[in-house]
Design a protein around this motif. Structure first.
Motif, PDB file in Angstrom:
ATOM      1  N   GLU A 120       2.129 -53.048 -21.095  1.00  0.00           N
ATOM      2  CA  GLU A 120       3.381 -52.316 -21.231  1.00  0.00           C
ATOM      3  C   GLU A 120       3.513 -51.168 -20.236  1.00  0.00           C
ATOM      4  O   GLU A 120       4.542 -50.489 -20.208  1.00  0.00           O
ATOM      5  N   GLU A 121       2.485 -50.919 -19.442  1.00  0.00           N
ATOM      6  CA  GLU A 121       2.560 -49.833 -18.457  1.00  0.00           C
ATOM      7  C   GLU A 121       3.550 -50.210 -17.359  1.00  0.00           C
ATOM      8  O   GLU A 121       3.529 -51.332 -16.851  1.00  0.00           O
ATOM      9  N   LEU A 122       4.418 -49.263 -16.985  1.00  0.00           N
ATOM     10  CA  LEU A 122       5.570 -49.563 -16.143  1.00  0.00           C
ATOM     11  C   LEU A 122       5.314 -49.229 -14.673  1.00  0.00           C
ATOM     12  O   LEU A 122       4.959 -48.085 -14.341  1.00  0.00           O
ATOM     13  N   PRO A 123       5.519 -50.195 -13.766  1.00  0.00           N
ATOM     14  CA  PRO A 123       5.309 -49.947 -12.329  1.00  0.00           C
ATOM     15  C   PRO A 123       6.419 -49.078 -11.738  1.00  0.00           C
ATOM     16  O   PRO A 123       7.548 -49.058 -12.231  1.00  0.00           O
ATOM     17  N   ASN A 124       6.075 -48.380 -10.664  1.00  0.00           N
ATOM     18  CA  ASN A 124       7.015 -47.481  -9.974  1.00  0.00           C
ATOM     19  C   ASN A 124       6.890 -47.717  -8.474  1.00  0.00           C
ATOM     20  O   ASN A 124       6.036 -47.107  -7.819  1.00  0.00           O
ATOM     21  N   PRO A 125       7.715 -48.597  -7.906  1.00  0.00           N
ATOM     22  CA  PRO A 125       7.532 -49.049  -6.517  1.00  0.00           C
ATOM     23  C   PRO A 125       7.524 -47.928  -5.477  1.00  0.00           C
ATOM     24  O   PRO A 125       6.886 -48.058  -4.440  1.00  0.00           O
ATOM     25  N   GLU A 126       8.224 -46.830  -5.737  1.00  0.00           N
ATOM     26  CA  GLU A 126       8.309 -45.760  -4.736  1.00  0.00           C
ATOM     27  C   GLU A 126       7.217 -44.707  -4.896  1.00  0.00           C
ATOM     28  O   GLU A 126       7.135 -43.769  -4.105  1.00  0.00           O
ATOM     29  N   LEU A 127       6.388 -44.841  -5.915  1.00  0.00           N
ATOM     30  CA  LEU A 127       5.401 -43.810  -6.216  1.00  0.00           C
ATOM     31  C   LEU A 127       4.035 -44.174  -5.643  1.00  0.00           C
ATOM     32  O   LEU A 127       3.641 -45.337  -5.624  1.00  0.00           O
ATOM     33  N   TYR A 128       3.310 -43.168  -5.163  1.00  0.00           N
ATOM     34  CA  TYR A 128       1.945 -43.375  -4.691  1.00  0.00           C
ATOM     35  C   TYR A 128       1.113 -42.146  -5.013  1.00  0.00           C
ATOM     36  O   TYR A 128       1.646 -41.061  -5.289  1.00  0.00           O
ATOM     37  N   VAL A 129      -0.210 -42.315  -5.008  1.00  0.00           N
ATOM     38  CA  VAL A 129      -1.117 -41.173  -5.087  1.00  0.00           C
ATOM     39  C   VAL A 129      -2.007 -41.193  -3.853  1.00  0.00           C
ATOM     40  O   VAL A 129      -2.327 -42.255  -3.317  1.00  0.00           O
ATOM     41  N   ARG A 130      -2.400 -40.014  -3.423  1.00  0.00           N
ATOM     42  CA  ARG A 130      -3.180 -39.875  -2.179  1.00  0.00           C
ATOM     43  C   ARG A 130      -4.466 -39.115  -2.464  1.00  0.00           C
ATOM     44  O   ARG A 130      -4.452 -38.015  -3.042  1.00  0.00           O
ATOM     45  N   PHE A 131      -5.584 -39.692  -2.040  1.00  0.00           N
ATOM     46  CA  PHE A 131      -6.900 -39.066  -2.184  1.00  0.00           C
ATOM     47  C   PHE A 131      -7.361 -38.514  -0.840  1.00  0.00           C
ATOM     48  O   PHE A 131      -7.272 -39.201   0.179  1.00  0.00           O
ATOM     49  N   LEU A 132      -7.880 -37.307  -0.851  1.00  0.00           N
ATOM     50  CA  LEU A 132      -8.495 -36.729   0.346  1.00  0.00           C
ATOM     51  C   LEU A 132      -9.924 -37.242   0.474  1.00  0.00           C
ATOM     52  O   LEU A 132     -10.721 -37.150  -0.469  1.00  0.00           O
ATOM     53  N   LEU A 133     -10.266 -37.773   1.656  1.00  0.00           N
ATOM     54  CA  LEU A 133     -11.619 -38.268   1.906  1.00  0.00           C
ATOM     55  C   LEU A 133     -12.453 -37.264   2.700  1.00  0.00           C
ATOM     56  O   LEU A 133     -13.640 -37.079   2.427  1.00  0.00           O
ATOM     57  N   SER A 134     -11.823 -36.626   3.697  1.00  0.00           N
ATOM     58  CA  SER A 134     -12.582 -35.683   4.523  1.00  0.00           C
ATOM     59  C   SER A 134     -11.632 -34.794   5.310  1.00  0.00           C
ATOM     60  O   SER A 134     -10.447 -35.115   5.480  1.00  0.00           O
ATOM     61  N   THR A 135     -12.164 -33.671   5.781  1.00  0.00           N
ATOM     62  CA  THR A 135     -11.419 -32.780   6.677  1.00  0.00           C
ATOM     63  C   THR A 135     -12.305 -32.427   7.871  1.00  0.00           C
ATOM     64  O   THR A 135     -13.538 -32.417   7.757  1.00  0.00           O
ATOM     65  N   GLU A 136     -11.668 -32.135   8.989  1.00  0.00           N
ATOM     66  CA  GLU A 136     -12.424 -31.808  10.205  1.00  0.00           C
ATOM     67  C   GLU A 136     -11.604 -30.852  11.071  1.00  0.00           C
ATOM     68  O   GLU A 136     -10.405 -31.067  11.287  1.00  0.00           O
ATOM     69  N   ASP A 137     -12.250 -29.817  11.562  1.00  0.00           N
ATOM     70  CA  ASP A 137     -11.601 -28.865  12.462  1.00  0.00           C
ATOM     71  C   ASP A 137     -11.481 -29.484  13.859  1.00  0.00           C
ATOM     72  O   ASP A 137     -12.492 -29.751  14.510  1.00  0.00           O
ATOM     73  N   VAL A 138     -10.256 -29.727  14.300  1.00  0.00           N
ATOM     74  CA  VAL A 138     -10.037 -30.315  15.628  1.00  0.00           C
ATOM     75  C   VAL A 138      -9.372 -29.311  16.567  1.00  0.00           C
ATOM     76  O   VAL A 138      -8.843 -29.689  17.619  1.00  0.00           O
ATOM     77  N   THR A 139      -9.409 -28.046  16.184  1.00  0.00           N
ATOM     78  CA  THR A 139      -8.791 -27.011  17.018  1.00  0.00           C
ATOM     79  C   THR A 139      -9.319 -27.020  18.458  1.00  0.00           C
ATOM     80  O   THR A 139      -8.518 -26.980  19.402  1.00  0.00           O
ATOM     81  N   PRO A 140     -10.648 -27.079  18.679  1.00  0.00           N
ATOM     82  CA  PRO A 140     -11.139 -27.054  20.066  1.00  0.00           C
ATOM     83  C   PRO A 140     -10.574 -28.188  20.919  1.00  0.00           C
ATOM     84  O   PRO A 140     -10.250 -27.979  22.098  1.00  0.00           O
ATOM     85  N   ARG A 141     -10.432 -29.381  20.354  1.00  0.00           N
ATOM     86  CA  ARG A 141      -9.916 -30.510  21.129  1.00  0.00           C
ATOM     87  C   ARG A 141      -8.470 -30.276  21.549  1.00  0.00           C
ATOM     88  O   ARG A 141      -8.072 -30.625  22.664  1.00  0.00           O
ATOM     89  N   ILE A 142      -7.693 -29.681  20.660  1.00  0.00           N
ATOM     90  CA  ILE A 142      -6.275 -29.467  20.974  1.00  0.00           C
ATOM     91  C   ILE A 142      -6.088 -28.288  21.921  1.00  0.00           C
ATOM     92  O   ILE A 142      -5.287 -28.346  22.868  1.00  0.00           O
ATOM     93  N   LEU A 143      -6.846 -27.228  21.707  1.00  0.00           N
ATOM     94  CA  LEU A 143      -6.676 -26.048  22.556  1.00  0.00           C
ATOM     95  C   LEU A 143      -7.070 -26.314  24.011  1.00  0.00           C
ATOM     96  O   LEU A 143      -6.599 -25.613  24.920  1.00  0.00           O
TER      97      LEU A 143
END
Length: 711
Positions: free
Chosen positions: A112-135
Motif C-alpha cells: 500500500e506504500e505510494l510511489p512518488n515519481p518526482e521525489l528522490y533522496v540524496r546521500f552524501l558519500l564524500s567531500t573534497e577540497d578542490v580549491t587549489p585546482r580551481i585557483l
C-alpha cells in the motif's frame, strides 16, 4: 590599545564566537570545533559523525527532494522527514474520496506504500577540497565574467573525472565563502521513494500560518517514507520488483528525551545564508526581494485562501502551493522586522567601519582594497531601482498567474529530451494543469497586474500595459477576461499540438504565449541595464568576504549555507523573547487543547474529536516524559535555516531526539546574523511522532522496524 579593542569588539558582533553558532562542513571539522562539541557533551568520536571509508551518522542523513532533509531510521529504508516536506507528495495522492491531507495516510503493508515519481533522496558519500585546482586557473587580472568561464571549465573537468570512475554518482562542485573556496561533494540518488505514513494536517500542520515560525509550538510536523532499490541494493526507477533499501547506517531512536542544557546536534542540508553579506546587500534584500514577497504574495495568497476555505476541491488543489508560498511570505515579514528590531544593519556598519580602518592601516590591504566599500556602496545604489523592479517582476509574473508559468514551460519544453526526462516533464506539466482553477487564476492575474503597476516606476512596465491602455481603454479587467477567453493554453492540448506539429495551431499567435514573450523581453531589457553592476557587486562581495577573514585570521570561520550537508550543535534551551517573558524548552499536549479552545472558530486549529481524545487521554505509555506528560515539541540553540526542515536532531550519543522543522519569530534575521540569546531551532519530539504512529495510525509494524532505545 583602546582603539584596537574597539575594533575587535565591533568585529565580534558580526563573526561567530559561540560554540552553538555555525553550520559546519563535516569534511572540514577542525580541532577547535571538535573540542567545543566535546565540551558541550558529545559522547561519540568525530569519525562516527562523518567517515567516507566506514559507516557513520552522515550515511543515514538525506537531502529529501532537494528542498528538505531527512533521516534513515530502519534497516528497510524508512525515512523520517517533516510533514511539510512531504506535503506535496501527500497532496498529489489526495482526492475528495481519499482526503489524505485532512485524514492522514497509513500504508498497512508495503503493497500500500505510494510511489512518488518526482521525489528522490540524496546521500552524501564524500567531500573534497578542490580549491587549489580551481585557483590555479584564476588570476587577479581576470574580469568577473572571465573568472566564471575559467571556474566552470575546471569544474566540468573535476566532475567528469568522477563520472568516468562511476557513472551512477552525482558529483557537484560548490562555491564557498562567496567564491573564495570550492569543494567537491559526491552523492548517490535514489528515485523510488514511497509514502508510508502521514498524520492528518490537524497534527502535521496545526496552526498553519498563525503558528508558522512561532514558539511555543504544538505541531506534529512529520511524515514517513521508504526508499526502494533494485535487488542489488542500487538506485533504480520505480518498479514493483524493487525492494526496500538496506542502508549502511541506521539511526537509533531515543526515548530518554532531554532536559535543559542537554547536548543537541543537527545534521541536514541548510539552504542559503548570507552571514558575510555587506550591509548594502542586506538593505537591498530588505527593500527588494523580501518586500516584493510580502506585497505580492500577500495579495495572491488572500485570493487562494478565500477560495480554499470555501471548497474542499480547491483546498486540495491549492494546499501545497499555498503552503510553499506562504512559508517564505511570512519568513520575509519576520526577517525585515527582525533586521530592524535587532539593529542588524547598524551592527554590520560598525563592522565595516572597523574593516575600513584596518584596510587603511595595513599597507598591502590599502594598496588593493582602499576603495572596496565605496565601490560596493555605489554599485548597490546604482542597482537599487532596477533590482527592486526585477524582484517585483518575478514575484508578479513569473511566480504569480499559473497560466503564465505554464506558457513559459511550454515555450521552453524540450521535446528532444531522453524518454525518462520527457515523461517526467510531461507528468509535471499535467499535474500543474490538474491543480489549476482558471477562475481563481484569472482573479490572481488581474490583482498581480494592478499590484506591479502600483509598486514600480513606469520605466519598468512591460508592453502589456500599453496594450491595455490602447486596445482596452485602460480596462485591465476586460483585457484579462479576453486573454483567458482566447488563449488555447487553458488545457494541456496545446502541448500535444506543438509536439505533433499540428498545422492548425500556431503557438506564437496564442495571446498568452505572445504575452509571455513580451515579459521575457522586458526581463532581458531590465537585466541588461545592470549586468555590469551585477558582476562588480559579485567581485566586491567576494573580496569583502576574504578581507574580513584575513582581518580576523585566527578565528574559526564556517562558510555560508549552500544546500550542502552541514552540522550544527548546541544545547536544548529555552529563551527570553522580551522583558518579563520566559519560554520553556518544550511543550506538551496540554498546549494543543488550549489552542483548540482559544481558536475554536479558526479552521487552522480544528482537530478531530478522535485526536483530541487521544492526546488528552494520559495514556502515553513508553512515550511519556519524566513528568508523565506527552512532550510535543522542543527547542535548542542549534544554528539552522531553510532546507534544514526534516533534519535529524541527535543527542550526545547520536540517537534521534526529533526532527527540526522551524526557526523562531524573534530571530528571523538568522540567515544574516546569529543572535545567540534569541535564535532557536524548533523540533518535533520523536516520542510524540511514535505515539501518533502507534496510537492513531496503528502501525505497530513500522514501530518494530525501528531501533528504539529503552528508558
Amino acid at each position: 590599545m583602546k582603539k584596537f579593542n574597539a575594533i575587535i569588539l565591533a568585529l565580534l558582533i558580526c563573526v561567530p564566537v559561540l560554540a552553538d553558532e555555525g553550520m559546519w562542513m563535516l569534511g572540514n571539522l577542525n580541532k577547535q570545533t571538535r573540542k567545543s562539541m566535546k565540551e558541550l557533551g558529545l559522547k561519540i568520536p568525530a569519525n562516527k559523525l562523518y567517515n567516507p571509508d566506514k559507516p557513520s551518522l552522515t550515511d543515514a542523513v538525506v537531502s529529501f527532494g532537494g528542498f528538505c532533509s531527512g533521516v534513515v531510521v530502519s534497516e528497510d529504508g524508512l525515512v523520517f522527514t517533516n510533514h511539510h516536506c512531504g506535503f506535496s507528495a501527500i497532496q498529489q495522492h489526495t482526492t475528495l474520496e481519499h482526503d489524505y491531507l485532512k485524514d492522514g495516510f497509513v500504508a498497512r503493508d508495503r503493497s500500500e506504500e505510494l510511489p512518488n515519481p518526482e521525489l528522490y533522496v540524496r546521500f552524501l558519500l564524500s567531500t573534497e577540497d578542490v580549491t587549489p585546482r580551481i585557483l590555479t586557473v584564476l588570476t587577479d587580472s581576470m574580469t568577473e565574467e572571465e573568472r566564471h568561464w575559467a571556474t566552470d571549465s575546471i569544474v566540468e573537468i573535476i566532475q567528469a573525472e568522477v563520472y568516468e570512475r562511476d557513472s551512477t554518482l552525482i558529483p557537484i562542485v560548490d562555491a564557498y565563502y562567496a567564491g573564495n573556496e570550492f569543494w567537491l561533494s559526491v552523492y548517490r540518488d535514489f528515485n523510488d521513494v514511497r509514502l508510508v505514513f502521514a498524520p492528518p494536517s490537524s497534527i502535521g500542520k496545526l496552526g498553519w500560518d498563525t503558528d508558522n515560525w512561532m514558539w511555543p509550538r504544538h505541531t506534529g510536523d512529520f511524515s514517513v517514507f521508504r526508499i526502494y532499490a533494485n535487488k542489488d541494493n542500487e538506485p533504480a526507477d520505480y518498479s514493483p520488483d524493487n525492494v526496500p533499501y538496506q542502508p549502511p547506517y541506521v539511526v537509533p531512536v531515543s526515548l530518554d528525551g532531554y532536559k535543559e542544557g542537554s547536548f543537541c546536534m543537527t545534521l541536514g542540508y541548510p539552504g542559503t545564508t548570507e552571514r558575510y553579506l555587506s550591509s548594502y546587500g542586506i538593505e537591498e534584500m530588505m527593500t527588494g526581494i523580501n518586500q516584493a514577497m510580502i506585497d505580492v504574495r500577500g495579495v495572491k495568497q488572500a485570493i487562494w485562501k478565500r477560495e480554499m476555505d470555501k471548497r474542499d476541491d480547491i483546498r486540495i488543489k491549492y494546499a501545497s502551493k499555498y503552503d510553499e508560498s506562504s512559508n517564505y511570505w511570512k519568513n520575509s515579514i519576520g526577517t525585515n522586522k527582525a533586521i530592524q528590531q535587532l539593529k542588524v544593519l547598524e551592527k554590520k556598519r560598525e563592522m565595516e567601519a572597523s574593516l575600513q580602518r584596518w584596510i587603511q592601516n595595513t599597507p598591502f590591504e590599502r594598496e588593493n582594497l582602499l576603495h572596496l566599500l565605496t565601490s560596493l556602496e555605489l554599485d548597490y545604489k546604482q542597482r537599487r531601482e532596477p533590482g527592486r523592479a526585477m524582484a517585483y517582476f518575478y514575484e508578479t509574473f513569473m511566480y504569480g498567474p499559473e497560466l503564465i508559468q505554464l506558457a513559459l514551460e511550454i515555450l521552453n519544453f524540450d521535446f528532444g529530451a531522453e524518454e525518462k526526462q520527457l515523461v517526467a516533464s510531461i507528468r509535471k506539466l499535467l499535474d500543474k494543469y490538474e491543480n489549476l482553477d482558471l477562475d481563481i487564476d484569472k482573479e490572481v492575474f488581474l490583482a498581480m497586474l494592478r499590484e506591479y503597476k502600483k509598486q514600480v516606476s513606469p520605466d519598468y512596465l512591460p508592453e502589456v500595459y500599453n496594450r491595455i491602455a490602447a486596445d482596452y481603454g485602460g480596462d485591465d479587467k476586460a483585457f484579462v477576461d479576453s486573454l483567458y477567453a482566447n488563449t488555447k493554453l487553458t488545457t494541456p492540448q496545446a502541448l500535444r499540438w506543438v509536439a505533433e506539429q499540428d498545422s492548425t495551431f500556431n503557438l506564437f499567435e496564442d495571446p498568452m504565449i505572445a504575452l509571455s514573450l513580451d515579459l521575457i523581453v522586458k526581463v532581458f531589457e531590465i537585466n541588461q541595464t545592470i549586468t555590469e553592476t551585477n558582476m562588480s557587486i559579485e567581485r566586491d562581495e567576494r573580496l569583502f568576504n576574504a578581507a574580513v577573514r584575513r582581518m580576523y585570521a585566527n578565528h574559526d570561520f564556517y562558510p555560508d549555507a549552500n544546500f550542502t550537508m552541514r552540522l550544527s550543535f548546541g544545547t536544548v534551551r529555552g529563551y527570553t523573547p522580551f522583558d518579563g517573558a520566559e519560554y520553556s524548552h518544550f511543550t506538551t499536549t496540554r498546549g494543543i487543547l488550549e489552542k483548540v479552545r482559544e481558536h475554536f472558530d479558526d479552521p487552522d486549529f480544528q482537530v478531530s474529536p478522535e485526536i483530541l481524545s487521544l492526546v488528552s487521554s494520559g495514556d502515553y505509555g513508553q512515550y511519556a516524559n519524566q513528568n508523565g506528560d506527552m512532550s510535543v515539541c522542543f527547542i535548542s540553540n542549534n544554528d539552522i535555516t531553510g532546507g534544514n526542515s526534516g533534519s535529524a536532531m541527535f543527542n550526545a550519543k547520536g540517537e534521534l531526539l526529533g526532527l527540526a522543522f522551524d526557526g523562531n519569530w524573534e530571530a528571523m534575521s538568522s540567515d544574516i546574523i546569529f543572535e545567540p540569546d534569541l535564535q532557536r531551532c524548533i523540533g518535533v519530539d520523536v516520542r510524540y511522532m511514535l505515539f501518533i504512529m502507534e496510537k492513531f495510525g496503528k502501525v505497530d509494524h513500522l514501530i518494530k522496524e525501528l531501533i528504539v532505545g529503552k528508558k
